[in-house]
Design a protein around this motif. Structure first.
Motif, PDB file in Angstrom:
ATOM      1  N   GLU A  48      -2.745  -0.333   0.270  1.00  0.00           N
ATOM      2  CA  GLU A  48      -2.576  -1.783   0.173  1.00  0.00           C
ATOM      3  C   GLU A  48      -1.193  -2.194   0.694  1.00  0.00           C
ATOM      4  O   GLU A  48      -1.058  -3.183   1.416  1.00  0.00           O
ATOM      5  N   PHE A 186     -11.857  -8.678  -5.152  1.00  0.00           N
ATOM      6  CA  PHE A 186     -11.362  -7.476  -4.492  1.00  0.00           C
ATOM      7  C   PHE A 186     -10.736  -6.527  -5.511  1.00  0.00           C
ATOM      8  O   PHE A 186     -11.065  -5.329  -5.544  1.00  0.00           O
ATOM      9  N   TYR A 187      -9.847  -7.059  -6.355  1.00  0.00           N
ATOM     10  CA  TYR A 187      -9.195  -6.211  -7.358  1.00  0.00           C
ATOM     11  C   TYR A 187     -10.187  -5.750  -8.422  1.00  0.00           C
ATOM     12  O   TYR A 187     -10.073  -4.645  -8.947  1.00  0.00           O
ATOM     13  N   ILE A 190     -12.123  -2.854  -6.542  1.00  0.00           N
ATOM     14  CA  ILE A 190     -11.326  -1.657  -6.250  1.00  0.00           C
ATOM     15  C   ILE A 190     -10.745  -1.038  -7.518  1.00  0.00           C
ATOM     16  O   ILE A 190     -10.958   0.137  -7.822  1.00  0.00           O
TER      17      ILE A 190
END
Length: 210
Positions: A48, A186-187, A190
């Motif tokens: 990231e 997204f978080y 993931i």
């Protein structure tokens, strides 16, 4: 049919053997899984960090217009401060994950392992909250910088009536909300999946402590 019955018997036998595993046999399994999960989180955080560096660096070299805007933005102390804060938090996050991984790798105590898992969960939680807050702040600030640095955009906004200003504010709120939602998903995808596995390990360790 006979093969199916044999398969069922083997499956039941494996389940029975797992249920009768001792604490000393279960702990190394949980230890290895937890260490592997945090190691994966560490690699994701590095990926990231690399991604954001590329996103901010490549346009600078590929676009003269972007380079001019960025150089103008860096004249604003607030923009510089937020950029440094954001990068600093990512570096700190990477360091804390690496520290958690090293701590789990060398511990042979269930209680310490549980503490490391709890600490890792908190670090990821605060990291996600910080990033969502940065998205919430950065979009209105980007419009503010654009208003002050782009004469054409400044003139367009200055000539708007109350209805047009309301539409502009509404679009800003909607866009901000959508981007925050995308980042949250997204978080959630993931980090959420790995955190769930880490939570399961924590629950299992808690049972061993009882």
């Amino acid at each position: 049919m006979d093969e199916l019955e044999l398969l069922k018997k083997d499956w039941k036998k494996a389940e029975t053997e797992f249920k009768h595993l001792s604490d000393t046999e279960i702990y190394p399994m949980l230890h290895k899984k937890s260490s592997s999960i945090i190691k994966t989180l560490f690699y994701i955080s590095i990926a990231e960090f690399t991604f954001w560096i590329l996103v901010n660096t490549l346009p600078y070299f590929l676009s003269d217009n972007y380079r001019e805007k960025l150089e103008t933005s860096y004249e604003n102390p607030l923009f510089v401060g937020l950029s440094l804060l954001s990068m600093g938090v990512i570096v700190l996050f990477i360091y804390l994950l690496f520290k958690a991984y090293k701590s789990i790798s060398i511990t042979d105590n269930a209680k310490k392992l549980m503490e490391s898992i709890l600490h890792t969960r908190k670090v990821i939680k605060y990291y996600v909250i910080f990033n969502l807050a940065m998205v919430f702040i950065s979009i209105p600030l980007s419009l503010y910088f654009e208003f002050n640095q782009n004469p054409e955009f400044h003139d367009q906004v200055a000539s708007m009536d109350s209805t047009q200003m309301f539409v502009l504010y509404a679009i800003t709120v909607v866009v901000t909300g959508v981007i925050i939602l995308i980042f949250w998903l997204f978080y959630r995808l993931i980090y959420g999946i790995l955190l769930k596995r880490l939570n399961r390990n924590y629950d299992e360790l808690k049972k061993l402590e009882v």
